[in-house]
Design a protein around this motif. Structure first.
Motif, PDB file in Angstrom:
ATOM      1  N   SER A 129      53.163  39.400  46.819  1.00 50.10           N
ATOM      2  CA  SER A 129      52.656  37.987  46.160  1.00 50.10           C
ATOM      3  C   SER A 129      52.161  37.203  47.213  1.00 50.10           C
ATOM      4  O   SER A 129      52.776  37.310  48.216  1.00 50.10           O
ATOM      5  N   PHE A 130      51.327  36.410  47.049  1.00 52.28           N
ATOM      6  CA  PHE A 130      50.990  35.210  47.952  1.00 52.28           C
ATOM      7  C   PHE A 130      51.919  34.116  48.075  1.00 52.28           C
ATOM      8  O   PHE A 130      52.460  33.947  46.676  1.00 52.28           O
ATOM      9  N   VAL A 148      43.407  31.140  48.627  1.00 50.08           N
ATOM     10  CA  VAL A 148      43.487  32.452  47.735  1.00 50.08           C
ATOM     11  C   VAL A 148      42.244  32.362  46.726  1.00 50.08           C
ATOM     12  O   VAL A 148      41.628  33.466  46.440  1.00 50.08           O
ATOM     13  N   LEU A 154      46.397  27.703  48.560  1.00 52.81           N
ATOM     14  CA  LEU A 154      45.927  27.929  47.122  1.00 52.81           C
ATOM     15  C   LEU A 154      44.538  28.073  47.270  1.00 52.81           C
ATOM     16  O   LEU A 154      43.796  28.647  46.684  1.00 52.81           O
ATOM     17  N   ILE A 214      50.820  35.333  42.552  1.00 54.31           N
ATOM     18  CA  ILE A 214      51.058  34.040  42.994  1.00 54.31           C
ATOM     19  C   ILE A 214      52.587  33.598  42.949  1.00 54.31           C
ATOM     20  O   ILE A 214      53.344  33.871  41.951  1.00 54.31           O
ATOM     21  N   LYS A 215      52.939  33.101  44.120  1.00 56.58           N
ATOM     22  CA  LYS A 215      54.448  32.634  44.051  1.00 56.58           C
ATOM     23  C   LYS A 215      54.279  31.238  44.960  1.00 56.58           C
ATOM     24  O   LYS A 215      53.851  30.998  45.943  1.00 56.58           O
ATOM     25  N   LEU A 216      54.589  29.959  43.792  1.00 55.08           N
ATOM     26  CA  LEU A 216      54.511  28.888  44.532  1.00 55.08           C
ATOM     27  C   LEU A 216      55.734  28.455  45.653  1.00 55.08           C
ATOM     28  O   LEU A 216      56.943  28.865  45.085  1.00 55.08           O
ATOM     29  N   ILE A 276      52.351  30.617  48.285  1.00 54.68           N
ATOM     30  CA  ILE A 276      51.435  29.411  48.418  1.00 54.68           C
ATOM     31  C   ILE A 276      52.465  28.288  48.615  1.00 54.68           C
ATOM     32  O   ILE A 276      53.410  27.655  48.202  1.00 54.68           O
ATOM     33  N   VAL A 278      49.147  29.979  37.831  1.00 50.90           N
ATOM     34  CA  VAL A 278      50.068  30.305  38.687  1.00 50.90           C
ATOM     35  C   VAL A 278      51.286  31.268  38.306  1.00 50.90           C
ATOM     36  O   VAL A 278      52.135  31.660  38.998  1.00 50.90           O
TER      37      VAL A 278
END
Lengths: 172, 271
Positions: free
Chosen positions: B231-232, B243, B240, B179-181, B234, B174
């Protein structure tokens, strides 16, 4: 079921103890009836352990089978046991008094029963059975009673054996 | 002759044997066996296989063809409550079944109409399933199974083949730039996605830089997940998963049917 069976095996294994005592003390309940043929009773005494053993061998056929597929070592143990067994004779010969006898006999049965490796019955030898210590491929040491002349682990033939207890097996 | 053994705690114990088969033989000819691939979902007639099974650390000596059941202790009646698995040896096949509480049949009254009708009381029984969880065939040294999760009791360590990513691996994944949560925590990511991270995240990290870039460009186009600042974003486990699926190149266009598709199960085929 298994309990009674093992108890009987133990009893037949140590029955000579009883017989030696009966003969030594000239215990003969039918002496009066038999008169001059009283010696027949002593012959019956000697034959009795053989009968017990024949019965125990046929009981062994009913035990649950397991398999032994490979052994990595193999040694005969006939002689080790014979020495122990002779000790029974001498104890039986030197016991005095009925109470002492039953206590000693009871203890002998108890210890033979719980020791689990002592199903050694010398009459098995008379019927052509031999006693072996073997190590299976899993390196577990077992006692195997078999009619076969076993010598070489390499030529050991896999087969079905009857489980007397977790350490003693008989090929029958 | 067939033999039945049971596993109690770490120890196998002897149960019984009989002349006739205990369950139906496993017939390799009627199934399709596939080398174990975590990303593949089996069809009904498919089984996973592990070839050269005896070379693995999780191989157990019970599978040896020289295994003697005289080496193990007889089971005691009190042991059955703790039985975790059974093994059935018949015709050169070694079947293994996981025993779960639902397979214990305690006190059931059943009307048996197989002959003259009669009431049968079932007490203290364990059901043996028709289909084993794993079958080892010594002649080709192969283990056949369907679900690896059921086997960890029987072959300790086999679960490593389909493991969950460790927290460290999840964190590394992550932390990637793409990726960005948003709303979910790295700590709370679920089991299934952890397994996917272990599988796909590893494949990704083994790629060359140019391939990584190409893959991420592909994923951004296909995954259907919101993108912000390259960035995604998420927001859920599903994002997730999408992706990860995209990073496994599971999105494709079927040109003849003219459909965009996602493959929920993939495996490598050689032709």
């Amino acid at each position: 079921m298994n309990f009674i069976l093992r108890l009987f095996l133990t009893f037949s294994a140590v029955s000579f103890f009883l017989i030696v005592f009966l003969i030594q003390n000239e215990i003969n309940p039918f002496e009066d009836q038999l008169g001059e043929y009283a010696w027949l009773i002593y012959i019956a005494y000697v034959i009795a352990p053989f009968l017990f053993t024949i019965i125990s061998l046929s009981i062994c056929k009913l035990l649950t089978p397991s398999t032994i597929n490979k052994v990595i070592s193999l040694e005969t143990s006939n002689n080790d046991f014979l020495a122990n067994y002779l000790a029974f004779f001498f104890v039986a010969l030197s016991v005095e008094g009925l109470i002492t006898f039953w206590v000693v006999f009871g203890m002998t049965i108890l210890f033979t029963f719980v020791s689990r490796v002592s199903y050694f019955n010398p009459i098995f030898l008379v019927f052509g059975y031999n006693f072996y210590y073997i190590h299976t491929d899993e390196n577990v040491k077992l006692m195997l009673i078999s009619r076969k002349k076993l010598k070489n682990p390499q030529t050991f033939q896999s087969g079905s054996v009857k489980r007397i207890n977790d350490y003693t097996f008989i090929e029958i | 002759m067939s033999e039945l053994i049971g596993k109690i705690n770490a120890e196998f114990k002897y149960i019984l044997n009989q002349q006739v088969n205990i369950i139906e033989d496993f017939d390799v000819a009627t199934i399709e066996s596939i080398d174990f691939t975590p990303s593949h979902k089996l069809d009904e007639d498919e089984w996973f296989k592990l070839s050269n099974f005896s070379q693995n650390d999780f191989y157990i000596n019970v599978c040896n063809s020289t295994y003697s059941t005289a080496s193990i202790n007889q089971i005691d009646n009190n042991d059955y409550r703790e039985i975790s698995a059974i093994g059935i040896f018949q015709n050169g096949q070694k079947h293994f079944q996981r025993i779960t509480p639902s397979l214990f049949v305690n006190r059931k009254t059943i009307l048996d109409y197989s002959g003259a009708p009669q009431i049968v009381e079932h007490r203290k029984q364990i059901e043996i399933k028709n289909e084993s969880d794993a079958v080892y065939i010594a002649s080709n040294d192969t283990l056949y199974f369907k679900t690896i999760g059921k086997l960890k009791q029987i072959f300790p360590g086999i679960e490593e083949l389909h493991r969950e990513a460790t927290q460290e691996e999840v964190d590394t994944f992550v932390d990637n730039d793409f990726i960005k949560l948003d709303g979910i925590e790295a700590l709370s990511i679920g089991v299934l996605n952890r397994k996917r991270i272990a599988d796909i995240g590893l494949k990704y990290s083994n790629l060359s830089d140019s391939k990584k870039n190409a893959l991420i460009a592909y994923a951004k186009e296909k995954a259907g997940v919101e993108i912000e600042d390259d960035s995604f974003i998420i927001k859920s486990e599903t994002d997730l998963k999408n992706v990860l699926y995209a990073m496994d190149q599971r999105y494709y266009y079927a040109d003849i049917y003219e459909e965009n598709r996602v493959a929920s199960s993939v495996r490598v085929v050689s032709n």
